[in-house]
Design a protein around this motif. Structure first.
Motif, PDB file in Angstrom:
ATOM      1  N   HIS A 100      -1.887   8.575  -3.717  1.00  0.00           N
ATOM      2  CA  HIS A 100      -1.361   7.748  -4.819  1.00  0.00           C
ATOM      3  C   HIS A 100      -0.745   6.438  -4.353  1.00  0.00           C
ATOM      4  O   HIS A 100      -0.285   5.661  -5.186  1.00  0.00           O
ATOM      5  CB  HIS A 100      -0.314   8.542  -5.601  1.00  0.00           C
ATOM      6  CG  HIS A 100      -0.841   9.797  -6.226  1.00  0.00           C
ATOM      7  ND1 HIS A 100      -1.583   9.793  -7.386  1.00  0.00           N
ATOM      8  CD2 HIS A 100      -0.749  11.093  -5.833  1.00  0.00           C
ATOM      9  CE1 HIS A 100      -1.915  11.040  -7.697  1.00  0.00           C
ATOM     10  NE2 HIS A 100      -1.426  11.849  -6.760  1.00  0.00           N
ATOM     11  N   GLY A 101      -0.704   6.221  -3.043  1.00  0.00           N
ATOM     12  CA  GLY A 101      -0.005   5.025  -2.559  1.00  0.00           C
ATOM     13  C   GLY A 101      -0.900   3.937  -2.030  1.00  0.00           C
ATOM     14  O   GLY A 101      -0.414   3.018  -1.376  1.00  0.00           O
ATOM     15  N   ILE A 102      -2.206   4.028  -2.288  1.00  0.00           N
ATOM     16  CA  ILE A 102      -3.151   3.054  -1.735  1.00  0.00           C
ATOM     17  C   ILE A 102      -3.896   2.357  -2.874  1.00  0.00           C
ATOM     18  O   ILE A 102      -4.351   3.003  -3.817  1.00  0.00           O
ATOM     19  CB  ILE A 102      -4.157   3.744  -0.798  1.00  0.00           C
ATOM     20  CG1 ILE A 102      -3.433   4.405   0.382  1.00  0.00           C
ATOM     21  CG2 ILE A 102      -5.197   2.747  -0.277  1.00  0.00           C
ATOM     22  CD1 ILE A 102      -4.331   5.239   1.258  1.00  0.00           C
ATOM     23  N   SER A 103      -4.023   1.048  -2.735  1.00  0.00           N
ATOM     24  CA  SER A 103      -4.808   0.254  -3.698  1.00  0.00           C
ATOM     25  C   SER A 103      -5.806  -0.595  -2.918  1.00  0.00           C
ATOM     26  O   SER A 103      -5.502  -1.090  -1.825  1.00  0.00           O
ATOM     27  CB  SER A 103      -3.882  -0.634  -4.527  1.00  0.00           C
ATOM     28  OG  SER A 103      -4.642  -1.534  -5.308  1.00  0.00           O
ATOM     29  N   ALA A 104      -6.988  -0.753  -3.468  1.00  0.00           N
ATOM     30  CA  ALA A 104      -8.028  -1.544  -2.803  1.00  0.00           C
ATOM     31  C   ALA A 104      -7.723  -3.040  -2.882  1.00  0.00           C
ATOM     32  O   ALA A 104      -8.221  -3.821  -2.060  1.00  0.00           O
ATOM     33  CB  ALA A 104      -9.388  -1.253  -3.428  1.00  0.00           C
ATOM     34  N   THR A 105      -6.919  -3.450  -3.849  1.00  0.00           N
ATOM     35  CA  THR A 105      -6.700  -4.888  -4.065  1.00  0.00           C
ATOM     36  C   THR A 105      -5.244  -5.309  -3.919  1.00  0.00           C
ATOM     37  O   THR A 105      -4.955  -6.455  -3.589  1.00  0.00           O
ATOM     38  CB  THR A 105      -7.182  -5.278  -5.480  1.00  0.00           C
ATOM     39  OG1 THR A 105      -6.487  -4.464  -6.453  1.00  0.00           O
ATOM     40  CG2 THR A 105      -8.684  -5.056  -5.607  1.00  0.00           C
ATOM     41  N   GLU A 106      -4.307  -4.401  -4.134  1.00  0.00           N
ATOM     42  CA  GLU A 106      -2.893  -4.772  -4.126  1.00  0.00           C
ATOM     43  C   GLU A 106      -2.203  -4.290  -2.852  1.00  0.00           C
ATOM     44  O   GLU A 106      -2.635  -3.337  -2.213  1.00  0.00           O
ATOM     45  CB  GLU A 106      -2.182  -4.176  -5.346  1.00  0.00           C
ATOM     46  CG  GLU A 106      -2.730  -4.650  -6.676  1.00  0.00           C
ATOM     47  CD  GLU A 106      -1.960  -4.049  -7.852  1.00  0.00           C
ATOM     48  OE1 GLU A 106      -0.715  -4.041  -7.785  1.00  0.00           O
ATOM     49  OE2 GLU A 106      -2.613  -3.571  -8.790  1.00  0.00           O
ATOM     50  N   HIS A 107      -1.097  -4.986  -2.529  1.00  0.00           N
ATOM     51  CA  HIS A 107      -0.308  -4.579  -1.362  1.00  0.00           C
ATOM     52  C   HIS A 107       0.425  -3.264  -1.689  1.00  0.00           C
ATOM     53  O   HIS A 107       0.896  -3.064  -2.802  1.00  0.00           O
ATOM     54  CB  HIS A 107       0.721  -5.663  -1.015  1.00  0.00           C
ATOM     55  CG  HIS A 107       1.614  -5.275   0.126  1.00  0.00           C
ATOM     56  ND1 HIS A 107       1.218  -5.343   1.444  1.00  0.00           N
ATOM     57  CD2 HIS A 107       2.887  -4.774   0.125  1.00  0.00           C
ATOM     58  CE1 HIS A 107       2.207  -4.926   2.216  1.00  0.00           C
ATOM     59  NE2 HIS A 107       3.234  -4.581   1.445  1.00  0.00           N
ATOM     60  N   SER A 108       0.510  -2.418  -0.687  1.00  0.00           N
ATOM     61  CA  SER A 108       1.206  -1.149  -0.895  1.00  0.00           C
ATOM     62  C   SER A 108       1.921  -0.730   0.387  1.00  0.00           C
ATOM     63  O   SER A 108       1.492  -1.074   1.494  1.00  0.00           O
ATOM     64  CB  SER A 108       0.225  -0.053  -1.331  1.00  0.00           C
ATOM     65  OG  SER A 108      -0.798   0.112  -0.361  1.00  0.00           O
ATOM     66  N   ASP A 109       2.980   0.023   0.211  1.00  0.00           N
ATOM     67  CA  ASP A 109       3.770   0.529   1.335  1.00  0.00           C
ATOM     68  C   ASP A 109       3.896   2.046   1.232  1.00  0.00           C
ATOM     69  O   ASP A 109       4.061   2.596   0.130  1.00  0.00           O
ATOM     70  CB  ASP A 109       5.185  -0.071   1.341  1.00  0.00           C
ATOM     71  CG  ASP A 109       5.170  -1.556   1.661  1.00  0.00           C
ATOM     72  OD1 ASP A 109       4.380  -1.961   2.531  1.00  0.00           O
ATOM     73  OD2 ASP A 109       5.946  -2.308   1.030  1.00  0.00           O
TER      74      ASP A 109
END
Length: 341
Positions: A262-271
């Motif tokens: 749930h913490g990964i996006s292909a286009t947006e920054h994530s931590d």
């Protein structure tokens, strides 16, 4: 071995009780004119026949009481008691014939039999009470054993459920790299084989060292990080020195999996952050990640792992754990607190 030890303890306890009962008349007769003949006739003879009544019931007749043959049980006891009273009176007469009372009147013999019958019913009652207590204890032990078997079966089921779920997620991760990063996919398969070796040989125990569990988490995090882009940052904060603590295996992996799902996006920054703290006899494990909820069609986010974790914590650490999850400023936070003592 345990039953033999209990049997010896039971025999010793019986011997001690009867020793005290036989000694008490001696203690109370000190300083009086009573001799050994009087003690035997008035006290020890009665105790001997009471012991006979007790052990005949305790060892033999009591089974009929609990087999719903109570009428037969009491009838046999009545015959036994009346015979013992008769023999007791005969022995007493042989030792010392009764002296005639002034006026020549004696209480009716039936009254003596009635009073002695009441006295001899005391060991009968004790034998019933002791055996009833044993049956209750045995029933409780069987219930505890049945509960333990049920608990182990449920835990085993949860473990079997967790491992295919873990394997599925890992393969899903590798599959996504096959086309655009075949070298990373090969490396991932090699890393996965090490993780599966851990699952096969290290988790078939009740407890595993915390250091081994942390090592497993680090390897899994490295495996999952292979397919991440620069948009995703993963931070780990695990203790450098890990004390010699034992925990149930695979307790934290579900939270780690959930963070990557749930913490990964292909286009947006994530931590994604993982943190473990050890405070005396408590372990605090926290995972926080940017929140990108899965759609209903994405089965990788089915939530099996987290629900599995809740059940295992409830079974393995009753009243010794806390599990919280919340959404705070766009970050999903999951925290587990364990008491290891």
């Amino acid at each position: 071995m345990i039953s033999l030890k209990n049997k010896k303890l039971e025999i010793s306890l019986h011997f001690l009780i009867w020793l005290v009962l036989f000694f008490l008349p001696v203690a109370f007769s000190i300083g009086s004119d009573s001799d050994w003949k009087d003690l035997f006739r008035h006290f020890w003879l009665q105790l001997i026949f009471m012991a006979v009544v007790f052990y005949v019931n305790y060892l033999f007749l009591i089974k009929y009481f609990f087999e719903e043959k109570k009428l037969w049980f009491f009838a046999v006891n009545l015959v036994l008691i009346l015979l013992l009273i008769y023999f007791k009176n005969e022995i007493s007469e042989c030792i010392e014939p009764r002296r005639p009372r002034p006026g020549g009147k004696r209480p009716p013999t039936a009254l003596f039999y009635f009073m002695d019958t009441l006295i001899y019913m005391i060991p009968v009652a004790f034998s019933i009470a002791i055996n009833a207590g044993k049956k209750i204890q045995k029933a409780n032990e069987m219930k505890i054993e049945a509960d333990n078997i049920k608990l182990q079966s449920e835990l085993q089921h949860l473990k079997y459920q967790l491992q295919p779920h873990f394997f599925f997620n890992s393969l899903n991760n590798i599959y996504s790299m096959v086309d655009f990063a075949p070298d990373k996919a090969k490396q991932s398969i090699h890393s996965l084989s090490k993780l599966m070796r851990h699952l096969l040989y290290k988790t078939d125990v009740e407890r595993i060292s915390l250091s081994e569990e942390v090592e497993f988490l680090n390897k899994y995090i490295d495996l999952m990080s292979l397919r991440l882009t620069e948009n995703t940052k993963v931070y780990t904060n695990f203790p450098k020195q890990i004390p010699d603590l034992k925990i149930a295996p695979l307790l934290f992996i579900s939270i780690v999996e959930n963070a990557f799902k749930h913490g990964i996006s292909a286009t947006e920054h994530s931590d994604i952050h993982f943190k473990m703290e050890i405070l005396e006899d408590e372990i605090h494990f926290t995972a926080s990640n940017s929140n990108f909820p899965k759609t209903d069609t994405d089965k990788s986010g089915s939530g099996i792992g987290v629900e599995n974790l809740r059940k295992r914590l409830h079974l393995l650490y009753p009243e010794k754990h806390e599990f919280h999850s919340c959404l705070n400023n766009g970050m999903y936070i999951a925290e587990v607190k364990l008491k290891t003592s």
